[in-house]
Structure formats: structure tokens, C-alpha cells
Design a protein around this motif. Structure first.
Motif, PDB file in Angstrom:
ATOM      1  N   GLU A 133      -2.681   3.886  10.935  1.00 44.24           N
ATOM      2  CA  GLU A 133      -1.573   4.710  11.044  1.00 44.24           C
ATOM      3  C   GLU A 133      -0.780   4.927   9.970  1.00 44.24           C
ATOM      4  OE1 GLU A 133      -1.272   6.056  14.306  1.00 44.24           O
ATOM      5  OE2 GLU A 133      -3.151   4.890  14.716  1.00 44.24           O
ATOM      6  N   ASP A 135       2.330   4.648   9.624  1.00 43.47           N
ATOM      7  CA  ASP A 135       3.492   3.390   9.513  1.00 43.47           C
ATOM      8  C   ASP A 135       2.889   2.091   8.904  1.00 43.47           C
ATOM      9  OD1 ASP A 135       1.948   3.078  11.812  1.00 43.47           O
ATOM     10  OD2 ASP A 135       3.547   1.587  12.700  1.00 43.47           O
ATOM     11  N   GLU A 136       1.478   1.860   9.125  1.00 43.95           N
ATOM     12  CA  GLU A 136       0.692   0.839   8.488  1.00 43.95           C
ATOM     13  C   GLU A 136       0.554   1.318   6.839  1.00 43.95           C
ATOM     14  OE1 GLU A 136      -2.507  -0.843  11.354  1.00 43.95           O
ATOM     15  OE2 GLU A 136      -2.540   1.094  11.019  1.00 43.95           O
ATOM     16  N   GLN A 138       2.531   3.035   5.280  1.00 47.40           N
ATOM     17  CA  GLN A 138       4.089   3.251   4.601  1.00 47.40           C
ATOM     18  C   GLN A 138       4.731   1.607   4.166  1.00 47.40           C
ATOM     19  OE1 GLN A 138       5.747   5.517   3.170  1.00 47.40           O
ATOM     20  NE2 GLN A 138       3.857   6.801   3.321  1.00 47.40           N
ATOM     21  N   GLN A 139       3.957   0.745   5.469  1.00 46.44           N
ATOM     22  CA  GLN A 139       4.519  -0.537   5.287  1.00 46.44           C
ATOM     23  C   GLN A 139       3.684  -1.287   3.877  1.00 46.44           C
ATOM     24  OE1 GLN A 139       3.248  -2.653   8.793  1.00 46.44           O
ATOM     25  NE2 GLN A 139       5.148  -1.824   9.721  1.00 46.44           N
ATOM     26  N   PHE A 140       2.505  -0.797   3.776  1.00 45.32           N
ATOM     27  CA  PHE A 140       1.863  -1.435   2.500  1.00 45.32           C
ATOM     28  C   PHE A 140       2.628  -0.667   1.121  1.00 45.32           C
ATOM     29  CE2 PHE A 140      -1.240   0.214  -0.731  1.00 45.32           C
ATOM     30  CZ  PHE A 140      -1.445  -0.854  -1.410  1.00 45.32           C
ATOM     31  N   GLN A 142       5.587   0.272   0.767  1.00 41.01           N
ATOM     32  CA  GLN A 142       6.992  -0.306   0.748  1.00 41.01           C
ATOM     33  C   GLN A 142       6.878  -1.795   0.182  1.00 41.01           C
ATOM     34  OE1 GLN A 142       8.849   0.023   4.504  1.00 41.01           O
ATOM     35  NE2 GLN A 142       9.314   2.283   4.330  1.00 41.01           N
ATOM     36  N   PHE A 143       5.841  -2.598   0.806  1.00 41.66           N
ATOM     37  CA  PHE A 143       5.790  -3.757   0.285  1.00 41.66           C
ATOM     38  C   PHE A 143       5.499  -4.047  -1.233  1.00 41.66           C
ATOM     39  CE2 PHE A 143       2.593  -7.455  -0.808  1.00 41.66           C
ATOM     40  CZ  PHE A 143       3.655  -8.654  -0.318  1.00 41.66           C
ATOM     41  N   GLU A 144       4.430  -3.008  -1.538  1.00 42.16           N
ATOM     42  CA  GLU A 144       3.984  -2.841  -3.045  1.00 42.16           C
ATOM     43  C   GLU A 144       5.084  -2.540  -3.680  1.00 42.16           C
ATOM     44  OE1 GLU A 144       2.309  -2.870  -6.633  1.00 42.16           O
ATOM     45  OE2 GLU A 144       1.741  -4.010  -4.925  1.00 42.16           O
TER      46      GLU A 144
END
Length: 147
Positions: A133, A135-136, A138-140, A142-144
Motif C-alpha cells: 500500500e 502508506d507502507e 511512505q513509512q519506509f 520516512q524511516f530511511e
């Protein structure tokens, strides 16, 4: 308004050796993987022609090497791919090769892009692959980018 007439493309039949090679590619064992890699420059963005060239070029190259592409998108700051890839190489090797090839394609499309410095060293591989998805992804990213 004139209705569009579908264009039929007729390819010549493959030579015997091409047919055997094609059968070998189709018989390869494959595993599903999801891959995400992102631009090194957090403020950078892929121009639309470059993104389109990456998708078209990678799709063609992967089909030639026995991959079955399920989903591929090149957006402003990343590339997402869901595919069944041949089991001949580990996923971490495959994603590095995808990054290298996509950087070369981007450089051909826009010579001002440095193919060696286009992508961040981080990438995401989900195995067994499944559709990711937004959002998944985007989470990666943002984390990076926090690092």
C-alpha cells in the motif's frame, strides 16, 4: 468522431533456438518479491519522461530475463515493483541489479543524471512478495530519510 481502429501487431514466429530459450525461461522457478528503492536526494524528483523510461525499460529487460511483472510504478522519489523473479539469485542481489539498470535507463533519458549517485543505498524487499500500500511505502521512505 471516428472510432479508433485497433492495431494488430504480428510478430514473426521464433526460430527453433529462440523457441527453446523461451521455453526455458517459462519453465524457471519464480518467487514473488516486492521491491522499493528511492532517490538519494531527498529533495529530488524524477521527471515524468525519466520515470516512464524506467518503467518501460525495466519491464522489457525483466521480461527478457524471465520475470513476471505484476505491478511497477516510478513516482517522484521512488520505484515500486511487485514481480515474480527467477530463483537464480537472492532478492538483495536482484534489487541491486534493478537499481543499477534503472539508473542506467534514467541516465540515457537524461544525461545530466549521475547513474552512480541516483539511488539511495537503502532499499526495501518484501519476500514473499505482496502488493504494498502507498502508506507502507511512505513509512519506509520516512524511516530511511530520518537517518
Amino acid at each position: 468522431a471516428v472510432p479508433e481502429t485497433p492495431v494488430e501487431i504480428v510478430l514473426p514466429p521464433p526460430a527453433d533456438d529462440e523457441e527453446a530459450a523461451s521455453a526455458d525461461v517459462l519453465a524457471m522457478p519464480r518467487s514473488p518479491h516486492a521491491f522499493v528503492w528511492l532517490l538519494r536526494d531527498p529533495d529530488g524528483a524524477l521527471a515524468r519522461p525519466v520515470a516512464q523510461a524506467i518503467v518501460t525499460g525495466l519491464n522489457q529487460q525483466m521480461n527478457e530475463h524471465g520475470w513476471r511483472v505484476r505491478e511497477m510504478r516510478a513516482s517522484d522519489d521512488h520505484v515500486y515493483l511487485l514481480a515474480d523473479s527467477p530463483d537464480e539469485q537472492p532478492p538483495y542481489v536482484a534489487v541491486r541489479e534493478l537499481m543499477r539498470r534503472s539508473a542506467q535507463i534514467a541516465h540515457v533519458q537524461n544525461p545530466s543524471l549521475d547513474a552512480r549517485a541516483l539511488w539511495a543505498e537503502a532499499y526495501l524487499v518484501v519476500t514473499p512478495g505482496r502488493s504494498l500500500e502507498a502508506d507502507e511505502i511512505q513509512q519506509f521512505i520516512q524511516f530511511e530519510r530520518m537517518q
